[in-house]
Motif scaffolding. Structure first.
Motif, short mmCIF file in Angstrom:
data_model
loop_
_atom_site.label_atom_id
_atom_site.label_comp_id
_atom_site.label_asym_id
_atom_site.label_seq_id
_atom_site.Cartn_x
_atom_site.Cartn_y
_atom_site.Cartn_z
N ILE A 232 -13.49 34.59 5.88
CA ILE A 232 -14.07 35.11 4.64
C ILE A 232 -14.97 36.31 4.93
O ILE A 232 -15.43 36.51 6.06
CB ILE A 232 -14.90 34.02 3.88
CG1 ILE A 232 -16.11 33.54 4.69
CG2 ILE A 232 -14.02 32.85 3.51
CD1 ILE A 232 -17.06 32.64 3.92
N ASN A 233 -15.18 37.13 3.90
CA ASN A 233 -16.16 38.20 3.97
C ASN A 233 -16.67 38.45 2.56
O ASN A 233 -15.91 38.36 1.60
CB ASN A 233 -15.55 39.48 4.57
CG ASN A 233 -16.64 40.41 5.10
OD1 ASN A 233 -17.79 39.99 5.27
ND2 ASN A 233 -16.28 41.65 5.35
N PHE A 234 -17.94 38.74 2.42
CA PHE A 234 -18.56 38.89 1.10
C PHE A 234 -18.20 37.72 0.19
O PHE A 234 -17.96 37.91 -1.01
CB PHE A 234 -18.16 40.23 0.46
CG PHE A 234 -18.55 41.43 1.30
CD1 PHE A 234 -19.90 41.73 1.52
CD2 PHE A 234 -17.59 42.21 1.91
CE1 PHE A 234 -20.27 42.81 2.31
CE2 PHE A 234 -17.95 43.30 2.71
CZ PHE A 234 -19.29 43.60 2.90
N GLY A 235 -18.14 36.52 0.76
CA GLY A 235 -17.88 35.32 -0.03
C GLY A 235 -16.45 35.12 -0.47
O GLY A 235 -16.11 34.11 -1.08
N ILE A 240 -6.01 32.69 5.50
CA ILE A 240 -5.98 31.36 6.12
C ILE A 240 -4.73 31.30 6.98
O ILE A 240 -3.66 31.73 6.53
CB ILE A 240 -5.92 30.23 5.06
CG1 ILE A 240 -7.17 30.24 4.18
CG2 ILE A 240 -5.78 28.86 5.74
CD1 ILE A 240 -7.18 29.16 3.10
N GLY A 241 -4.87 30.79 8.20
CA GLY A 241 -3.67 30.68 9.05
C GLY A 241 -4.01 30.14 10.41
O GLY A 241 -5.13 29.68 10.66
N THR A 242 -3.02 30.21 11.30
CA THR A 242 -3.25 29.78 12.68
C THR A 242 -4.17 30.81 13.36
O THR A 242 -4.30 31.94 12.87
CB THR A 242 -1.92 29.75 13.47
OG1 THR A 242 -1.40 31.09 13.51
CG2 THR A 242 -0.91 28.82 12.81
N PRO A 243 -4.79 30.44 14.48
CA PRO A 243 -5.64 31.41 15.19
C PRO A 243 -4.91 32.72 15.47
O PRO A 243 -5.49 33.79 15.33
CB PRO A 243 -6.01 30.67 16.48
CG PRO A 243 -5.97 29.23 16.13
CD PRO A 243 -4.86 29.10 15.11
N GLU A 244 -3.63 32.65 15.84
CA GLU A 244 -2.85 33.86 16.13
C GLU A 244 -2.73 34.72 14.87
O GLU A 244 -2.90 35.94 14.92
CB GLU A 244 -1.44 33.51 16.65
CG GLU A 244 -1.42 32.82 18.01
CD GLU A 244 -1.87 31.36 17.94
OE1 GLU A 244 -1.68 30.72 16.88
OE2 GLU A 244 -2.46 30.87 18.92
N GLU A 245 -2.42 34.07 13.76
CA GLU A 245 -2.27 34.81 12.50
C GLU A 245 -3.58 35.49 12.11
O GLU A 245 -3.59 36.63 11.65
CB GLU A 245 -1.80 33.86 11.37
CG GLU A 245 -0.33 33.48 11.50
CD GLU A 245 0.05 32.28 10.61
OE1 GLU A 245 1.25 32.02 10.50
OE2 GLU A 245 -0.86 31.61 10.07
#
Ligand SMILES: Nc1ncnc2c1ncn2[C@@H]1O[C@H](COP(=O)(O)OP(=O)(O)O)[C@@H](O)[C@H]1O
Ligand SMILES: [Mg+2]
Length: 262
Positions: A232-235, A240-245
């Protein structure tokens, strides 16, 4: 909500004119280590405070599968009520009782924690001997798992920071949680302390039927640990995804640009 432990839907909260969390949705599977990341000021701790109802969201719902298996909306509930249902947390700033020993601090965790009265609760606990010895045994088992048994009778005051973090986590485990929320657990830890925390979190996942929501601004820490990550940024939701994504996501990279050392 079949295999979900938590479902956050369209969560929003503003402070004055500032939208700290803006229409955010995500869900966490049972047994999953789920990361919530974002640069400093992104709104992570505010999400945490909304889930535990320390803040009342302006909008949105937060569904939680309690330790009795029922799904309940947490919005409007009291913080201590929620903790009693199997959702526990540790804080960005450690909250332990410095005047008690390590094992005593863990024993306090067996009672639904309520900050102001932690100290009193411990002395009430002392009165019921049988209960006390049962709780002490469990506390020692958890300390043993974390490699802290040898310091169980030492005072918390004066322990290194990495140890304090582990004690706080051990205390949270006393409630047999369905979901543990950790707010920036690696903040202030050195490399070896961080590694040891990573291993403990992995062990908790393997040995307990429990999900973990890891709130962290350090991407390196979450990448090796999380099944899925929400950035997230600025709320607002970035991805959302895998660490790689998430690592490969352009929006996430831009949000983090120049903020690596925050
Ligand atoms: N109680 C509050 N009152 C006013 N503003 C707040 C409050 N809590 C957080 N904020 C603001 O909301 C934004 C998100 O903060 P926070 O959730 O602490 O971010 P993070 O944990 O990601 O660093 C920041 O701009 C912060 O100043
Ligand atoms: Mg924060």
């Amino acid at each position: 909500m079949d295999n979900k432990v938590l479902k956050v839907e369209n969560l929003s909260i503003a402070f004055g004119g500032l939208k700290a969390v803006d229409n955010l949705s995500f869900d966490i599977d049972e047994g999953e280590i789920f990361g919530l990341i974002g640069p400093n000021g992104a709104g992570k701790t505010t999400v945490f405070n909304c889930i535990t109802q320390f803040y009342k969201p302006d909008e949105g719902d937060i569904y939680f599968r309690t330790n009795t298996g029922e799904v309940e909306n947490l919005v409007g509930k009291k913080t201590h009520e929620i903790i009693g249902k199997g959702l526990v947390r540790t804080f960005q700033n450690i909250e332990l009782i410095r005047e008690l020993t390590v094992v005593e601090n863990i024993m306090v965790g067996a009672h639904v924690e309520f900050k102001a009265s932690l100290f009193n609760q411990f002395f009430r606990l002392k009165k019921t001997r049988q209960e006390e010895s049962r709780i002490r045994k469990r506390a020692e088992e958890i300390l043993d798992h974390m490699g802290l048994l040898s310091i169980k009778d030492m005072l918390v005051a004066g322990q290194p920071y990495g140890v304090l973090k582990k004690i706080e986590l051990a205390r949270a485990l006393m409630l047999d949680p369905k979901l543990i929320i950790l707010d920036e657990p690696a903040a202030g830890l050195n490399d070896s302390e961080t590694l040891s925390l990573v291993n403990i979190i992995k062990e908790i996942k393997m040995e307990r039927n429990c999900s973990i929501l890891l709130i962290e601004h350090d991407m390196k820490f979450v990448n090796g640990l999380c099944d899925r990550i929400c950035a997230i940024n600025f709320g607002k939701l970035l991805a959302i995804g895998t660490p790689e994504e998430i690592q490969g996501n352009e929006q996430v990279q831009i949000a983090y640009l120049g903020k690596e050392d925050d």
